[in-house]
Motif scaffolding. Structure first.
Motif, mmCIF file in Angstrom:
data_model
loop_
_atom_site.group_PDB
_atom_site.id
_atom_site.type_symbol
_atom_site.label_atom_id
_atom_site.label_comp_id
_atom_site.label_asym_id
_atom_site.label_seq_id
_atom_site.Cartn_x
_atom_site.Cartn_y
_atom_site.Cartn_z
ATOM 1 N N GLU A 207 0.818 -1.230 0.000
ATOM 2 C CA GLU A 207 0.000 0.000 0.000
ATOM 3 C C GLU A 207 0.842 1.265 0.000
ATOM 4 O O GLU A 207 0.398 2.309 -0.451
ATOM 5 C CB GLU A 207 -0.896 0.022 1.242
ATOM 6 N N HIS A 208 2.033 1.186 0.552
ATOM 7 C CA HIS A 208 2.895 2.376 0.678
ATOM 8 C C HIS A 208 4.264 2.080 0.053
ATOM 9 O O HIS A 208 5.231 1.802 0.755
ATOM 10 C CB HIS A 208 3.055 2.767 2.157
ATOM 11 N N PRO A 209 4.342 2.142 -1.279
ATOM 12 C CA PRO A 209 5.591 1.775 -1.964
ATOM 13 C C PRO A 209 6.786 2.641 -1.560
ATOM 14 O O PRO A 209 7.934 2.245 -1.753
ATOM 15 C CB PRO A 209 5.249 1.942 -3.445
ATOM 16 N N ASN A 210 6.523 3.826 -0.985
ATOM 17 C CA ASN A 210 7.638 4.695 -0.575
ATOM 18 C C ASN A 210 7.976 4.571 0.916
ATOM 19 O O ASN A 210 8.701 5.400 1.462
ATOM 20 C CB ASN A 210 7.307 6.162 -0.880
ATOM 21 N N LEU A 211 7.438 3.543 1.557
ATOM 22 C CA LEU A 211 7.660 3.379 2.992
ATOM 23 C C LEU A 211 9.157 3.255 3.299
ATOM 24 O O LEU A 211 9.872 2.516 2.635
ATOM 25 C CB LEU A 211 6.923 2.118 3.485
ATOM 26 N N LYS A 212 9.594 4.008 4.294
ATOM 27 C CA LYS A 212 11.023 3.994 4.652
ATOM 28 C C LYS A 212 11.293 3.216 5.940
ATOM 29 O O LYS A 212 12.403 2.774 6.188
ATOM 30 C CB LYS A 212 11.533 5.434 4.844
ATOM 31 N N GLY A 213 10.252 3.100 6.784
ATOM 32 C CA GLY A 213 10.509 2.412 8.047
ATOM 33 C C GLY A 213 9.247 1.947 8.754
ATOM 34 O O GLY A 213 8.157 2.473 8.523
ATOM 35 N N ILE A 214 9.422 0.937 9.607
ATOM 36 C CA ILE A 214 8.314 0.380 10.401
ATOM 37 C C ILE A 214 8.755 0.292 11.857
ATOM 38 O O ILE A 214 9.875 -0.140 12.154
ATOM 39 C CB ILE A 214 7.922 -1.038 9.899
ATOM 40 N N ILE A 215 7.850 0.687 12.762
ATOM 41 C CA ILE A 215 8.062 0.475 14.196
ATOM 42 C C ILE A 215 7.069 -0.591 14.641
ATOM 43 O O ILE A 215 5.866 -0.450 14.404
ATOM 44 C CB ILE A 215 7.784 1.754 15.024
ATOM 45 N N SER A 216 7.559 -1.657 15.279
ATOM 46 C CA SER A 216 6.646 -2.669 15.821
ATOM 47 C C SER A 216 6.909 -2.832 17.314
ATOM 48 O O SER A 216 7.891 -3.467 17.714
ATOM 49 C CB SER A 216 6.831 -4.002 15.094
ATOM 50 N N PRO A 217 6.032 -2.239 18.156
ATOM 51 C CA PRO A 217 6.276 -2.267 19.600
ATOM 52 C C PRO A 217 5.794 -3.566 20.262
ATOM 53 O O PRO A 217 5.270 -3.573 21.356
ATOM 54 C CB PRO A 217 5.473 -1.059 20.096
ATOM 55 N N THR A 218 5.940 -4.679 19.559
ATOM 56 C CA THR A 218 5.516 -5.982 20.074
ATOM 57 C C THR A 218 6.509 -7.042 19.609
ATOM 58 O O THR A 218 6.894 -7.046 18.437
ATOM 59 C CB THR A 218 4.092 -6.338 19.601
ATOM 60 N N THR A 219 6.930 -7.915 20.520
ATOM 61 C CA THR A 219 7.969 -8.899 20.181
ATOM 62 C C THR A 219 7.516 -9.830 19.057
ATOM 63 O O THR A 219 8.312 -10.220 18.212
ATOM 64 C CB THR A 219 8.364 -9.730 21.418
ATOM 65 N N VAL A 220 6.232 -10.171 19.030
ATOM 66 C CA VAL A 220 5.716 -11.049 17.963
ATOM 67 C C VAL A 220 5.730 -10.300 16.634
ATOM 68 O O VAL A 220 6.157 -10.830 15.600
ATOM 69 C CB VAL A 220 4.270 -11.524 18.289
ATOM 70 N N GLY A 221 5.273 -9.039 16.660
ATOM 71 C CA GLY A 221 5.196 -8.235 15.444
ATOM 72 C C GLY A 221 6.547 -7.958 14.813
ATOM 73 O O GLY A 221 6.728 -8.118 13.601
#
Length: 326
Positions: A207-221
């Motif tokens: 959905e976001h081809p220009n995405l630069k980063g992801i934050i996942s505040p969950t150990t599973v995620g």
């Protein structure tokens, strides 16, 4: 009028200059024995007690959901007349009757990692403040993407209180003008399910081809997102950070999928729980807001509702990850 338990158990006045008592016995009751996270935490407690000249004892259920088992272990420690106990509670209310009985028998009660109601213990030793966890994850990712670009958050459940609190602080941090070139485009929910989190990561990138980063505040995620990124064309291009355990994330740090992520150090958490228990049993603190004490060379202040924060989270990267095993 003071609340029963937490505050009332503090009826005696704290004497910050009281001598640290030796020869005490502190019982540790984790949510689950033989769980690597709690093994690390409780070893930290054992080492701290050794340094203070007191004894460590660990009891606990082998299942991570055995609340009634935890109650019987609290009762056992009370019968054994330990001086203090450090408990990671399965449930905020279920242990209260047993813990109040322990406090009524003069036993100091510290909760660590997971709290009870405030009136059922003297002090809660918290991993890190929600504000620190939220803000530092944004800071980590911003540095990795050069303070520029689209980012997304991959959370657990939409109803997860701790996640939502952290995300609230992430959004507050992003209001700082230094992040003006960063845009949060979506918060996705993987429901702490590996498969769903993997699919959500895939969806975010489509959905976001220009995405630069992801934050996942969950150990599973974070683990599921790293797994997806490591086998895709986005590896090393889309940055990923959040809250993970070194054992889950080691492979992805070493193969270049993840630069740095964070969590608290369970050994330091266990050590602070042990030192807090000894400070309580020595009369140096009672659990009242505003009291201060020194533990392991650091000065701590007891906050509202008897909460002590361990401090800023620990950042794990290629340079230090092999020093940790949990």
């Amino acid at each position: 009028m003071q609340k029963e338990g937490g505050a009332a158990a503090a009826a005696g006045k704290a004497d910050p200059n009281a001598e640290t008592k030796k020869g005490l016995t502190v019982g540790f009751l984790p949510k689950q024995v033989n769980n690597p996270y709690f093994t690390t935490a409780d070893k930290g407690g054992e080492k701290a007690l050794e340094e203070l000249g007191s004894s460590f004892k660990e009891v606990g259920p082998s299942s991570g959901t055995d609340t009634s088992g935890q109650v019987s272990y609290v009762n056992t420690l009370t019968q054994q007349q330990v001086d203090a106990m450090a408990v990671s509670a399965q449930d905020p209310g279920a242990l209260c009757t047993a813990l109040k009985q322990a406090m009524g028998n003069g036993i100091k009660v510290v909760t660590y990692d997971s709290d009870t109601r405030a009136d059922c213990r003297h002090v809660f030793v918290s991993q890190a403040s929600a504000e620190d966890l939220g803000r530092t994850e944004v800071q980590l990712l911003a540095e990795q993407i050069g303070f520029k670009g689209e980012i997304a958050i991959l959370s657990a459940a939409q109803t997860a209180t701790n996640q939502n609190t952290w995300i609230g602080f992430m959004k507050k941090e992003l209001e700082d003008p230094k992040y003006k070139d960063i845009e949060l485009v979506e918060v996705a929910y993987g429901n702490d399910d590996a498969q769903q989190s993997f699919q959500q990561t895939q969806g975010l990138l489509q959905e976001h081809p220009n995405l630069k980063g992801i934050i996942s505040p969950t150990t599973v995620g974070i683990k599921a997102a790293a797994q997806y990124l490591s086998g895709s064309k986005y590896k090393g291009k889309v940055k990923l950070t959040g809250l993970g355990t070194p054992n889950d994330m080691r492979t992805y740090v070493k193969n270049g999928t993840v630069e740095a992520f964070e969590l608290w150090d369970p050994a330091a958490l266990g050590a602070l729980a042990a030192r807090t228990a000894v400070a309580l049993a020595s009369g140096q603190i009672t659990g009242q807001e505003g009291e201060t004490f020194t533990a392991g060379g650091t000065m701590y202040t007891i906050g509202k509702d008897g909460v002590i924060n361990l401090g800023k989270p620990t950042v794990f990267d290629a340079g230090n990850i092999d020093r940790f095993d949990f």
